[in-house]
Design a protein around this motif. Structure first.
Motif, PDB file in Angstrom:
ATOM      1  N   CYS A 191       7.995  42.299  69.767  1.00  0.00           N
ATOM      2  CA  CYS A 191       8.445  40.915  69.873  1.00  0.00           C
ATOM      3  C   CYS A 191       7.431  40.070  70.632  1.00  0.00           C
ATOM      4  CB  CYS A 191       9.810  40.871  70.566  1.00  0.00           C
ATOM      5  SG  CYS A 191      10.492  39.213  70.780  1.00  0.00           S
ATOM      6  N   GLU A 234      17.191  37.920  61.093  1.00  0.00           N
ATOM      7  CA  GLU A 234      15.792  38.353  61.030  1.00  0.00           C
ATOM      8  C   GLU A 234      15.252  38.250  59.604  1.00  0.00           C
ATOM      9  OE1 GLU A 234      13.037  42.344  61.783  1.00  0.00           O
ATOM     10  OE2 GLU A 234      15.217  42.446  62.024  1.00  0.00           O
ATOM     11  N   TYR A 262       4.693  51.276  67.456  1.00  0.00           N
ATOM     12  CA  TYR A 262       4.863  49.869  67.820  1.00  0.00           C
ATOM     13  C   TYR A 262       3.743  49.410  68.755  1.00  0.00           C
ATOM     14  CZ  TYR A 262       9.515  49.066  65.798  1.00  0.00           C
ATOM     15  OH  TYR A 262      10.563  48.882  64.934  1.00  0.00           O
ATOM     16  N   ARG A 278      10.618  47.743  70.577  1.00  0.00           N
ATOM     17  CA  ARG A 278      10.933  46.472  69.915  1.00  0.00           C
ATOM     18  C   ARG A 278      10.495  45.284  70.773  1.00  0.00           C
ATOM     19  NH1 ARG A 278      15.259  47.194  66.105  1.00  0.00           N
ATOM     20  NH2 ARG A 278      14.870  49.193  65.087  1.00  0.00           N
ATOM     21  N   SER A 283      14.455  41.968  67.577  1.00  0.00           N
ATOM     22  CA  SER A 283      13.717  41.840  66.319  1.00  0.00           C
ATOM     23  C   SER A 283      13.960  40.471  65.687  1.00  0.00           C
ATOM     24  CB  SER A 283      14.128  42.950  65.347  1.00  0.00           C
ATOM     25  OG  SER A 283      13.726  44.216  65.835  1.00  0.00           O
TER      26      SER A 283
END
Length: 392
Positions: free
Chosen positions: A275, A192, A313, A271, A230
């Motif tokens: 994404c 990442e 998020y 997450r 991620s």
């Protein structure tokens, strides 16, 4: 010496490095302090076993505290004094027969990368073979430390580190295929971090990377899945429009995570939402538009769940959606704005205005809404006075 006593001593060293650095340099104490910190990083118990990085973070740990003090040394002591001492120890101990010392060398490099970035960038030809040897090491803790080291180098040694991508990516592949979950988890962090600045150079590696990451997403521990998703987002953003042929397949895999409701799965859901938002930006509206109703509905549903991380998020996703749709985001504002206003009252969403940090997802979303107005048109000038009392 008792663990607690050693940790107190490390606290004193950390305080001295932060507040008495001129005295330390003047009295030429940097080499001796660096050696003692490396010894602490290489701490073992009476049986010779090393301290475990995965222990409870609240538990006293000599290794963990020494690593933190290494970071203080890196950012506090001028690199012309710190780097020679560190690199001398790297040369002495990176091939040690004791895995604790091999790991300690990599931890020291990782934790000082921020403060010693310029010098390390100039020394990459010498440092990368040490890190690559760590990736191949027979001891799991050393491979974990090598992954962290790649990730930290990728964060701080820009742009020099990117020119070594043809050497680095094969080693990331190696640790992505490790037999142990903890190495695979940390290899996702390395990937990442490295991909965030790679750009089109990732294209030749794109298909095998995606195959490996999707395999990890299907069959790994939750911690590894969180890191893998991620890494998927970073790969997509790096590839940009080159990610388009893979979008539908990856989305079909990630979308099932958007409806997780178990307490242990909500972070993974958060997450996954991030994404997908980044994948959408990577491929563009014309490719991702068919999936937007489903993922937007899932994001709005997520705001009803009481999890601060998921909420943050989710606002990040809507900031990405605003960037993607521009004024066409207006139809969802009647559902979204009440949630935004409610969240402003939550303690975990308070922004204390640290100018050194990028704006939060909440701030980005509010800025996007303010720029367009609730109708999707540019917001009217409020005529607010600037700091000098003058109007624009």
């Amino acid at each position: 010496m008792e663990v607690e006593t050693r940790v107190v001593a490390l606290n004193v060293v950390g305080c001295a490095l932060a507040h008495k650095k001129k005295t330390i340099v003047k009295h030429k104490l940097v080499p001796a302090l660096t050696m003692r910190l490396l010894e602490a990083c290489a701490t073992t118990d009476a049986s010779g076993a090393i301290e475990d990085d995965e222990d409870d973070e609240d538990e006293v740990s000599v290794h963990r505290r020494a690593a933190q003090v290494f970071h203080t040394l890196g950012v506090s002591i001028p690199s012309k004094h710190a780097v020679p001492a560190i690199l001398d120890l790297v040369r002495q101990h990176h091939c040690s027969e004791h895995l604790a010392w091999r790991r300690a060398v990599l931890v020291a490099l990782a934790m000082t990368a921020e403060g010693c970035a310029e010098a390390y960038a100039d020394a990459l030809d010498a440092l990368l073979p040490v890190v690559f040897a760590g990736c191949r090491d027979g001891a799991q803790p050393v491979r974990e430390a090598a992954c962290i080291c790649i990730g930290e180098f990728a964060c701080y040694l820009q742009p020099d580190i990117i020119s070594h991508y043809q050497e680095i990516l094969p080693h990331i592949f190696m640790v992505l295929n490790d037999a142990t979950e903890r190495v695979k988890e940390k290899s996702c962090y390395a990937l990442e971090s490295f991909c965030e600045n790679l750009g089109d150079d990732i294209v030749p590696f794109l298909q095998p990377l995606l195959e490996r990451l999707t395999a990890l997403l299907r069959d790994s521990t939750r911690a590894t899945q969180e890191m893998a998703i991620s890494a998927l987002a970073a790969v997509a953003m790096s590839a940009g429009k080159q990610f388009r042929p893979y979008f539908e397949t990856i989305y079909s895999l990630v979308r099932v995570l958007l409806h997780q409701t178990g307490a242990g799965e909500l972070t993974l859901r958060a997450r996954a939402l991030e994404c997908i938002g980044l994948m959408n930006l990577a491929v563009g509206r014309e490719v991702c538009e068919p999936v937007l109703p489903e993922v937007t509905a899932a994001a709005l549903e997520g705001l009803q769940l009481d999890l601060p991380e998921l909420r943050e998020y989710t606002y990040g996703f809507f900031a990405q959606l605003s960037e993607l749709l521009q004024g066409d985001v207006a139809p969802i504002l009647p559902q979204l704005l009440p949630r935004v206003l409610q969240s402003l009252d939550f303690e975990d969403c308070i922004d204390f205005g640290d100018d050194d940090k990028p704006p939060s997802a909440m701030a980005a979303l509010v800025a996007s809404i303010n720029a367009k107005g609730a109708s999707g048109a540019p917001a009217a000038d409020s005529g607010a006075a600037d700091v000098d009392g003058d109007r624009d």
